[in-house]
Design a protein around this motif. Structure first.
Motif, short mmCIF file in Angstrom:
data_model
loop_
_atom_site.label_atom_id
_atom_site.label_comp_id
_atom_site.label_asym_id
_atom_site.label_seq_id
_atom_site.Cartn_x
_atom_site.Cartn_y
_atom_site.Cartn_z
N LEU B 21 51.93 40.68 41.93
CA LEU B 21 51.50 42.13 42.31
C LEU B 21 52.86 42.70 43.44
CD1 LEU B 21 47.72 42.64 42.17
CD2 LEU B 21 49.35 42.62 40.33
N LYS B 22 52.81 43.72 43.68
CA LYS B 22 53.67 43.92 44.80
C LYS B 22 53.07 43.40 45.92
CE LYS B 22 56.04 48.15 43.20
NZ LYS B 22 56.13 49.74 43.30
N SER B 23 51.66 43.44 46.15
CA SER B 23 51.19 42.85 47.28
C SER B 23 51.29 41.35 47.64
CB SER B 23 49.82 43.32 47.27
OG SER B 23 49.00 42.34 46.20
N GLY B 24 51.93 40.81 46.59
CA GLY B 24 52.10 39.58 46.69
C GLY B 24 51.40 38.61 46.06
N ALA B 25 49.97 39.12 45.73
CA ALA B 25 49.31 38.17 44.92
C ALA B 25 49.58 37.84 43.57
CB ALA B 25 47.80 39.11 44.62
N THR B 26 49.36 36.48 43.09
CA THR B 26 49.97 36.03 41.85
C THR B 26 48.74 35.78 40.95
OG1 THR B 26 50.20 34.05 42.74
CG2 THR B 26 52.04 35.40 42.76
N PHE B 27 49.13 35.88 39.77
CA PHE B 27 47.88 35.43 38.50
C PHE B 27 48.83 34.30 37.66
CE2 PHE B 27 44.92 38.52 38.81
CZ PHE B 27 45.39 39.62 39.77
N GLY B 28 48.48 33.12 37.70
CA GLY B 28 48.90 32.07 36.91
C GLY B 28 50.16 31.24 37.65
N GLY B 29 49.85 31.38 39.04
CA GLY B 29 50.84 30.49 39.61
C GLY B 29 50.03 29.24 40.38
N ASP B 30 50.34 28.88 41.36
CA ASP B 30 49.44 27.80 42.08
C ASP B 30 48.26 28.26 42.72
OD1 ASP B 30 51.65 26.01 41.48
OD2 ASP B 30 52.51 25.96 43.39
N GLU B 31 48.55 29.50 43.15
CA GLU B 31 47.19 29.99 43.75
C GLU B 31 46.43 30.93 42.74
OE1 GLU B 31 48.94 31.60 48.00
OE2 GLU B 31 47.98 33.14 46.68
N ILE B 32 45.07 30.74 42.74
CA ILE B 32 44.26 31.45 41.82
C ILE B 32 44.17 32.70 42.61
CG2 ILE B 32 42.95 29.50 40.99
CD1 ILE B 32 40.89 30.39 42.62
N ALA B 33 43.85 34.03 41.78
CA ALA B 33 43.83 35.17 42.41
C ALA B 33 42.19 35.62 42.32
CB ALA B 33 44.53 36.32 41.35
N ILE B 34 41.88 36.37 43.34
CA ILE B 34 40.31 36.34 43.70
C ILE B 34 40.48 38.12 43.88
CG2 ILE B 34 38.38 36.53 45.00
CD1 ILE B 34 39.37 33.88 43.81
N CYS B 35 40.04 38.95 42.75
CA CYS B 35 39.91 40.27 42.83
C CYS B 35 38.58 40.55 43.10
CB CYS B 35 40.26 40.95 41.51
SG CYS B 35 41.98 40.16 40.75
N ALA B 36 38.23 41.37 44.13
CA ALA B 36 36.59 41.53 44.52
C ALA B 36 36.81 43.08 44.91
CB ALA B 36 36.41 40.56 45.57
N GLY B 37 35.40 43.61 45.00
CA GLY B 37 35.24 44.96 45.31
C GLY B 37 34.05 45.47 44.42
N PRO B 38 33.76 46.72 44.71
CA PRO B 38 32.60 47.50 44.19
C PRO B 38 33.01 47.86 42.87
CG PRO B 38 33.75 49.06 45.67
CD PRO B 38 34.47 47.46 46.06
N CYS B 39 32.05 47.80 41.95
CA CYS B 39 32.19 48.70 40.68
C CYS B 39 32.63 49.97 40.87
CB CYS B 39 30.72 48.64 40.14
SG CYS B 39 30.89 49.45 38.48
N GLY B 40 32.25 50.78 41.48
CA GLY B 40 32.80 52.10 41.54
C GLY B 40 33.21 52.43 42.88
N VAL B 41 34.15 53.07 43.44
CA VAL B 41 34.40 53.53 44.83
C VAL B 41 33.56 54.66 44.97
CG1 VAL B 41 36.05 54.55 46.26
CG2 VAL B 41 36.90 53.12 44.80
N GLU B 42 32.51 54.72 45.99
CA GLU B 42 31.48 55.79 46.21
C GLU B 42 31.94 56.35 47.51
OE1 GLU B 42 27.98 53.43 46.33
OE2 GLU B 42 28.25 52.68 44.42
N SER B 43 32.50 55.83 48.42
CA SER B 43 32.94 56.53 49.67
C SER B 43 33.78 55.83 50.40
CB SER B 43 31.36 56.85 50.57
OG SER B 43 31.11 55.62 50.97
N LYS B 44 34.37 56.39 51.35
CA LYS B 44 35.26 55.79 52.45
C LYS B 44 34.59 54.64 52.97
CE LYS B 44 39.16 58.15 54.14
NZ LYS B 44 40.09 59.10 54.78
N GLU B 45 33.47 54.85 53.39
CA GLU B 45 32.51 53.87 54.34
C GLU B 45 32.19 52.51 53.32
OE1 GLU B 45 32.11 57.05 54.15
OE2 GLU B 45 33.10 57.47 56.13
N GLN B 46 31.87 53.00 52.26
CA GLN B 46 31.57 51.78 51.33
C GLN B 46 32.69 51.10 50.95
OE1 GLN B 46 32.39 52.41 47.53
NE2 GLN B 46 31.18 51.42 46.43
N LEU B 47 33.73 51.81 50.73
CA LEU B 47 34.75 50.87 50.22
C LEU B 47 35.40 50.07 51.54
CD1 LEU B 47 36.79 50.31 47.99
CD2 LEU B 47 38.22 52.09 48.81
#
Lengths: 317, 317, 317, 317
Positions: B21-47
């Motif tokens: 990804l542009k952010s630098g995260a990689t999938f399939g390289g030496d690092e595993i990728a950890i994608c985490a966050g809410p199911c749905g974006v509900e509000s600025k505060e929650q996110l």
């Protein structure tokens, strides 16, 4: 949770159950149990080679079919009592417990004379007369999940056995039927932590029948232990291409030894240990049809499922 | 293997694909990728709360739904472009890549302006116009497995994307439909090693949707990494009981942090590393709608899926 | 077609098999067979009421469970031999054949003393010792499809019975396990024409277990006969709300009579007839444990599956 | 019943819905609808031959794919707008309505210019942007059941369309995914009476996709009408062995004509009629892209789903 989970439910016991075979192998304790061996017992030579290899690699229970449930009546049906004798001999010679399938309620007594643990196969998970019969015996039972059994049905099948008075039961996930032919069955790894919540009974995984493809067995075996399984059931054959049954999913002896080396750090991560190696048993084979190995005799006199440890409950984060 | 696995098949490339990804995260390289966050974006505060927590715990990609595919038209459908902006802001502020679902081919361009990775959801795995549209873009794609898709159908859906010219595709196992309601779906962990044989594309696991029960997510996440997965997709909500969607399967922030601590030794066992922590990004939030973080700017100019040497091929024993 | 369909395959016989009960009821001939009665035999009164009602409405076989396979050990398990006697008496009194389930190979001989047809239930389709035992008997067998059995597995289970020497076997589709809870099981109506191609054995349908909802039974029963089924297995209870098992899917006596009236024109459309009514049997009840009704005595001395007709093969357009 | 069945639920309307195409064909009224034609439109000649044959045999709607959803990107993808024109021409020439699939929300307007009914295919049952788009149109919709959709999910997908303001929706059962490869899918015939209880919307059956084997289509088609279906969708190809798609499940023209002759008495049994034959339309082909046939012009001006009194509610015994 259904009302009828009276005996199997987690809170029916203070501690998780540890099932102990006469050979000393335990399911649900600090050690994971490694049951390995051929799908079917084909000959003395085949079994001896497999038993020696799995014992050397660190397994503590020998698996092998004497009575084989086969989809077609024209497939190899097993060698029957002759195979039971071979299993007992090979188990004694290599310090291994013996687990083998019983399909017919009329065979329970005979199989009990040779084996340390009775396997109820997938097709018989709801064979209630058979469940009652093994429930009336006092030998540990390995209850495989039915081909498309829900977790609830599986636990209620276990309830039949416990209600009969036999409390030494181990549940075995072996994959369920699915729409995808990419693997033989679909391994439901979630049942490992799920059952840890629902029941006090130990849970093992059979990745061989789940995958149907030998190459996929090691990574899935590793994952199962990482998820908290109390043991594994692995098909190992000295010559998979010439096996009379399940060759495609059987590891050869070298692949099994490689898997065992990979399992050690995963077991440790999961707070468990691989079975302790039995040393110097090769030189002191048993002579009786069933002879508990000397160093296990203390345990053999205890009720099979009496030894408990409380370490299991903390594995679920 | 079907003839039509032309671009996805393992031997179509010399090395396994690493998706970056542009952010630098990689999938399939030496690092595993950890994608985490809410199911749905509900509000600025929650996110914001979720993003901060997952970044602090060590995730490197923020997940969150702006456009939600919901079984009922009366359920919360997502905040749309407003949510995309929040995701971008929160991602920039915490040094996280952003993955979010796109459901409509007409939205691909808009979502691409904000996200680092487009998720094709389960219900759209065979939405061929959508696959063609993301295939024509040059942004990484996360392709979830269809609810009852075979591995073959899944790989052929990926083939649509690659055929369009977009080679940055990650496959995501999220459980398939089953007869048992004990878990929401049935996680098919075998696809992790199986896909490693069949394709050069990375594979991640979403245990949250597979389980539907938060308590079961950690052991299954651990097992997935042990089996060789290239990453995880985990639903994390600051207040699961009050989530507008998927509360029952969402970890709270503390449970996610505990899971991350458990993952480190497993990743190491699997020959991988957790994502490197991005330090000191909190003080330098991005101001543009999309601004690659400074320390990632070198990578951002590289093709997203530059083929990298990787140890992945040897993980299957 | 597998090599191992030796005895069940369509071309193993010149004509489709007609299975004939001692009572005179036939499966696979010009008449369709209507097996009806309660899920479990609960009392003499309940059975008498059900038997009279189904006989009056035109059924020719009485079904009822003496040994009940129940998911939970705490559910009603059947009245055993007492129920077998009641079934025999009620069958004789109303001119009905008797079909009942046998679960244990040790019970085959006992059940054979009372019943005209042995049912192998869904959970026992691959109970191979049981299949061998009924294969060694000379009483017609009703083999239900396993919960998630493929057609191939089902036919190979039938092969076990035929290989034992018992050629009087009827296949019974009762729905397979599915992901949808809208009905209890998923009726696979396609097997009716499919099996007509693959095997010479008759095929009946059990819409009661397939649906799990009484209201859905009649339209599905009608559809089954329209598709070419050789008979039906219908649960009928005089008082469904108070049934000890399967009340929700049982028709009451009036609903069953209404269904029978609807079936007549459909049977005719399918080139078949409803069973001929047995008149004046009420006044001449049997007194022995098993007494073939006088007007059937000729047939009773013939081999059970000897009578053949060639009309079946033309029903598939 | 879920709260969110607001518009689709049975009691949301006084009478069952009758969906009427501009061509005059109805779904849910006294006549059953027979939609027939090739899987994909391959050429003018192929389509003309198929259209003439199905019209002569008594079909009233022409089916044919212009945009084909194909598992592999290398399979025949349909002829697009060219095929739409051919369908319109052939439909007009033979007095047939036209139903064809739309896969992309951006194509809805274009397809609407040519077709009388928009098909939402199995893979798009939960393609919510597409459902909203057809919900905003005023052309009848045929909503196929998803590959492993529950009845509840299916009805909620329909709810999306009705909520958009389009009330002319027909549900189409086409088999669900199963573990058995004996047929392509598993036809869930129970949904015919079940949906009649749950919803006011008409229900048709597609036995061609359910079976995947042409020989099994007629008996299952007959059974569907006997169970109360409001119509059928049948694949018919002038030369099945050389079809570009779905040849194995396509009837040839003679087999379709034979099926239609068998359907007449079954329809009558079910209290329905086959479509009235359109005579003498061959000599008066339409010349515009869309021209309602003269004898149907009255209907064309009526709202497509005008609620009509119907006997449907009483068919469930």
């Amino acid at each position: 949770m259904p009302q009828s989970y009276r005996l199997v439910r987690r809170d029916a016991r203070r501690e998780p159950t540890v099932v102990r075979l006469k050979s000393g192998a335990t399911f649900g304790g600090d050690e994971i149990a490694i049951c390995a061996g051929p799908c079917g017992v084909e000959s003395k030579e085949q079994l001896e080679e497999a038993a020696r290899a799995v014992a050397e690699a660190g397994a503590n229970v020998l698996r092998g079919g004497a009575y084989k449930p086969r989809t077609s009546p024209y497939s190899f049906q097993g060698l029957g009592e002759e195979a039971l004798k071979m299993l007992r001999d090979a188990g004694d010679r290599h310090g291994l417990g013996v687990v083998t399938e019983v399909m017919d309620p009329r065979d329970v007594e005979r199989v009990t004379q040779y084996a340390d643990m009775l396997q109820i196969g997938t097709r018989n998970m709801q064979n209630f007369p058979l469940l009652r019969e093994v429930g009336a015996s006092r030998i540990p039972v390995l209850l495989k999940r039915g081909l498309s059994a829900t977790v609830q049905e599986w636990l209620l099948a276990a309830e039949y056995v416990l209600l009969g008075g036999n409390e030494s039961l181990v549940l075995c996930e072996r994959g369920v039927r699915s729409f995808d032919v990419a693997t033989r069955n679909l391994l439901d790894i979630a049942v490992v932590p799920l059952l840890e919540e629902l029941t006090h009974l130990p849970v093992v995984v059979d990745p061989s029948h789940a995958m149907g493809i030998a190459r996929l067995v090691p990574p899935v075996a590793v994952a199962s232990i990482a998820a908290g399984a109390d043991g594994l059931l692995i098909e190992v054959h000295p010559d998979p291409p010439n096996a009379l049954s399940d060759g495609a999913q059987s590891l050869d002896c070298a692949a099994f030894a490689a898997l065992m080396r990979r399992l050690a750090p995963v077991a440790e991560f999961a707070g468990r240990k691989l079975p302790k190696r039995n040393v110097a048993v090769d030189g002191a084979p048993g002579t009786s049809a069933y002879r508990p190995l000397p160093e296990k005799s203390d345990n053999a006199s205890k009720p099979a499922s009496a030894v408990r440890s409380s370490s299991r409950g903390v594995r679920l984060a």
